[in-house]
Write an enzyme that holds these catalytic residues in place. Structure first.
Site, mmCIF file in Angstrom:
data_model
loop_
_atom_site.group_PDB
_atom_site.id
_atom_site.type_symbol
_atom_site.label_atom_id
_atom_site.label_comp_id
_atom_site.label_asym_id
_atom_site.label_seq_id
_atom_site.Cartn_x
_atom_site.Cartn_y
_atom_site.Cartn_z
ATOM 1 N N HIS A 91 -25.019 39.909 -17.982
ATOM 2 C CA HIS A 91 -25.451 38.725 -18.745
ATOM 3 C C HIS A 91 -25.937 39.092 -20.155
ATOM 4 C CE1 HIS A 91 -25.429 35.929 -15.232
ATOM 5 N NE2 HIS A 91 -25.657 37.042 -14.566
ATOM 6 N N ASN A 164 -26.608 30.360 -11.711
ATOM 7 C CA ASN A 164 -25.273 30.489 -12.295
ATOM 8 C C ASN A 164 -24.584 29.137 -12.328
ATOM 9 O OD1 ASN A 164 -25.277 33.241 -12.804
ATOM 10 N ND2 ASN A 164 -24.322 33.786 -10.865
ATOM 11 N N TYR A 378 -35.333 42.304 -11.437
ATOM 12 C CA TYR A 378 -35.464 41.733 -12.779
ATOM 13 C C TYR A 378 -36.640 42.323 -13.551
ATOM 14 C CZ TYR A 378 -31.705 38.562 -11.678
ATOM 15 O OH TYR A 378 -30.475 38.069 -11.359
#
Ligand code: HDE
Length: 712
Positions: A91, A164, A378
């Site tokens: 991304h 998404n 993350y």
């Protein structure tokens, strides 16, 4: 919950009292302190010294060597040398915008989350859309999944919905993510291809990993080439939990539905755009917001009660499965509006740090093993990307509520913590900061109490073992043109795969289990024998078709914000242009005038008309439709201009509505364009209506077979 220590009095709960209720600009205000406006300011060094000469290094004589003591030059170059940070590992290419979320009503029966309970409250959001495979500078319109990440700055802390534009994923367990990403990324020896999955390592992996079958067919569908970010659905993918004030949990799947409808580019157009306007999606979002066409989405959830957890023919913890909307309809929660572009790409869009683990009271995780792994990844990735554990202090990431805890120091710490006690409990700073009990009126986060009695084991749940029935459901739910596009995409991508055994494995062991006709069509395009049967027994799903999955059923029905190219040359009928513009404005759509060059043209009525750009400057691929007004001289010029003729042919090939007014009718014959519902000839109001109706249909699908080299 712990009861042993003093709790926070109600007056200090979660910062709600410090915030202006209903204030949409609270995040922007909190960013204000960090925004820097240089107008009428002196040029200074980072230490605040005014600079007298920003043109010349300090030297020994005008032609002599430079001096190390030149702190101004050294500081400037040193900062420049370190301007880049690592891009996101996936991304990397993205674009962001500010806006707000507003709940339609009080959803307290479902969740105690404050931002879903107060319809008068506008919760600030920052959204980042992205592609997955390509690096930061790659094209916007490549065939890929799109990220749809939303940070809600709620009064109870930040909630990140990191989703998404497709409702399922390639793998079921987080431990496979590095394998998947290594396979889809450019190949290691030559770093080719950029922004594409059409290469051997991707197809090698997915053909060996049948759990990817469902997501791969989504990636081979039109969903992977969205027309714009504004016309994409978004999905939370995993099953999450909502918890209400009574502690009742329901499973939920998050959905974003765009007000602009859901639609896509066509493949040839997407490929051309990747070169002609690399920033196509980024520009579209930016311009829509600048122009006041604020993009809007509705947030909704599919709700599954705890009792119904096992009532489906798939496991709701399996992220390769969706819940058909026909089985569980979407409950609308509220709307999101994006109404402000960032001031600085790096400070806001690049430094924003999302994490699916950022949740607030009223929301909790499920045991989806993909989600569980993401909860770790993350924050971990931000440590190297943003250079340490203080990235939550970056202005774009700061929650609106004040943060106090015992975490201290580390790289780039900007908070100046007062007090002596950086531990808890303490008796030196009056015991502050203290825990907050979890009851809803207090706001302390409490994890859902779930009883689990099981073996510690490395095993995929047997309930995750069907990989094909939903891929089949998806394929069967597509309209005929969408099915053709899927066949075309598999054929294109596998056609780029050099190793024949990989092509054959994908056809025989994956596609044949999804649909034999699909497998046969792709096999034929690749020169392979058509498989006679699948390789596994595929269970029959509860539904044969899910119409909600087809974009043919997801159009907005209007032409709001659509862009129309108007081709003009000297002698054009100016009145026709005025009429068109007026009619388009009434429908919320926009026209741009394009001439042979960027110079103004003179109308048949003798008026000088500025144009927005030349036809080469704004090619047909950046528009939704083309309009050619009458005017004998103008039409004659366009008819003799290869660029103009190509413009029309390309729009025709990309199945766009074309209106030829007055003398422009001749262009239809010059180009031998065949009549259809999207080719409108004539100038009267009826023709304009037909033109608008064709634009509202997004594309003229009946035309598609005529534009193919070899009829299917
Ligand atoms: Fe991500 N993903 N992901 N992902 N993902 C990242 O986090 C990861 C997955 C998604 O605009 C990274 O900050 C793992 C599913 C979006 O900043 C990283 C797994 C979904 C974004 C990461 C997944 C997503 C990311 C890279 C499997 C849809 C961009 C940089 C367990 C529901 C957010 C970063 C933005 C970004 C890890 C799977 C969506 C490396 C390990 C499923 C939209 O942490």
């Amino acid at each position: 919950m712990s009861t042993k220590k003093p709790s926070v009095p109600n007056s200090q709960l979660a910062g709600t009292d410090t915030l202006d209720r209903g204030n949409t600009n609270s995040k922007l205000q909190s960013l204000e302190a960090f925004r820097s406006d240089a107008s009428e300011q002196a040029l200074r060094t980072n230490q605040g010294v005014k600079i007298a000469d920003n043109q010349n290094t300090l030297k020994v004589g005008a032609r002599g060597p430079s001096l190390l003591e030149d702190f101004i030059m050294r500081e400037k170059i040193t900062h420049f040398d370190h301007e880049r940070i690592p891009e996101r590992i996936v991304h990397a290419r993205g674009t962001g915008a500010h806006g707000y979320f507003q709940t339609y009503e009080n959803h307290s029966a479902l969740t105690k989350a404050g931002f879903l309970r107060d319809p008068g409250k506008k919760t600030p959001v920052f959204v980042r859309f992205s592609t997955v495979q390509g690096p930061r500078g790659s094209g916007d319109t490549v065939r890929d999944v799109r990220g749809f990440a939303v940070k809600f700055f709620t009064d109870e802390g930040n909630f990140d919905l990191v989703g998404n534009n497709m409702p399922v994923f390639f793998i079921q367990d987080a431990i496979k993510f590095p394998d998947f990403v290594h396979a889809v990324k450019p190949e290691p020896h030559n770093e080719i291809p950029t922004g594409a999955s059409a290469h051997d390592t991707f197809w090698d992996f997915v053909s060996l990993q049948p759990e990817s079958a469902h997501m791969v067919i989504w990636a081979m569908s039109d969903r992977a080439i969205p027309k714009s970010f504004r016309s994409m659905q978004g999905f939370g993918v995993h099953t999450f939990r909502f918890i209400n004030a009574e502690g009742t949990s329901s499973f939920v799947k998050f959905h974003w539905r765009p007000a602009a409808g859901t639609c896509s580019l066509v493949w040839d157009e997407a490929q051309k755009l990747a070169g002609k306007d690399t920033d196509f999606h980024r520009r579209d979002l930016w311009e829509a917001i600048e122009g006041g066409d604020y993009p809007e989405w509705e947030l909704g959830v599919q709700v599954i009660s705890e009792d119904n957890e096992h009532s489906f023919d798939f496991d709701i913890l399996d992220p390769t499965k969706l819940i058909p909307e026909e089985l569980v309809p979407i409950t609308p929660l509220g709307k999101m509006v994006l109404n402000r572009n960032p001031d600085n790409f790096f400070a806001e869009t690049e430094q924003v740090a999302f994490c699916p683990g950022h949740i607030v009271p009223g929301i909790d995780f499920s045991n989806d093993p993909l989600l569980q792994g993401r909860l770790f990844s993350y924050t971990d990735t931000q440590l190297s990307r943003l250079g340490g554990p203080n990235f939550h202090e970056l202005p774009i990431n700061r929650p609106l509520v004040p943060i106090h805890n015992g975490q201290r120091d580390a790289m780039h710490r900007s908070t100046i913590d007062k007090g002596r006690a950086s531990y808890e409990p303490n008796s030196i700073d009056g015991g502050w900061p203290k825990e907050t009990p979890p009851a809803p009126e207090n706001g302390g986060f409490e994890s859902y109490h779930e009883r689990i009695d099981a073996d510690k084991i490395r095993q995929r749940s047997p309930s995750f073992s069907d990989h094909f029935s939903q891929a089949r459901l998806f394929y069967k739910s597509m309209s005929p043109h969408e099915q053709e596009h899927i066949i075309g995409a598999y054929s294109f991508e596998l056609g780029k795969v050099e190793r024949e055994w990989i092509r054959a494995r994908q056809v025989n062991e994956i596609l044949a289990n999804i649909d034999l006709e699909l497998a046969a069509r792709v096999a034929r395009n690749l020169g392979l024998p058509a498989p006679k049967a699948g390789t596994v027994e595929v269970p029959q799903p509860a539904l044969d078709r899910s119409p909600a999955l087809s974009q043919a059923n997801l159009l907005s029905g209007d032409i709001k914000t659509r862009k129309i190219a108007v081709l003009v040359a000297d002698g054009v009928d100016g009145q026709a242009i005025d009429d068109l513009k007026k009619a388009l404005e009434a429908e919320g759509a926009h026209a741009k005038l394009l001439g042979p060059t960027s110079a103004p043209v003179t109308t048949a009525q003798g008026k000088v008309l500025p144009v927005h750009a030349s036809m080469e400057g704004l090619p047909s691929v950046v528009f939704d439709a083309v309009f050619v007004p009458g005017g004998a001289k103008s039409v004659q010029a366009l008819g003799g201009d290869g660029v103009a003729l190509h413009y029309l042919l390309e729009a025709y090939k990309h199945l766009k509505a074309i209106a030829l007014q007055g003398e422009a009718k001749q262009l239809r014959d010059v180009l031998k364009l065949q009549a259809d519902a999207g080719l409108i000839v004539g100038g009267e109001a009826k023709a304009l209506r037909a033109f608008f109706d064709a634009i509202a249909q997004h594309r003229v699908w009946e035309r598609e077979p005529k534009t193919k080299a070899i009829p299917a």
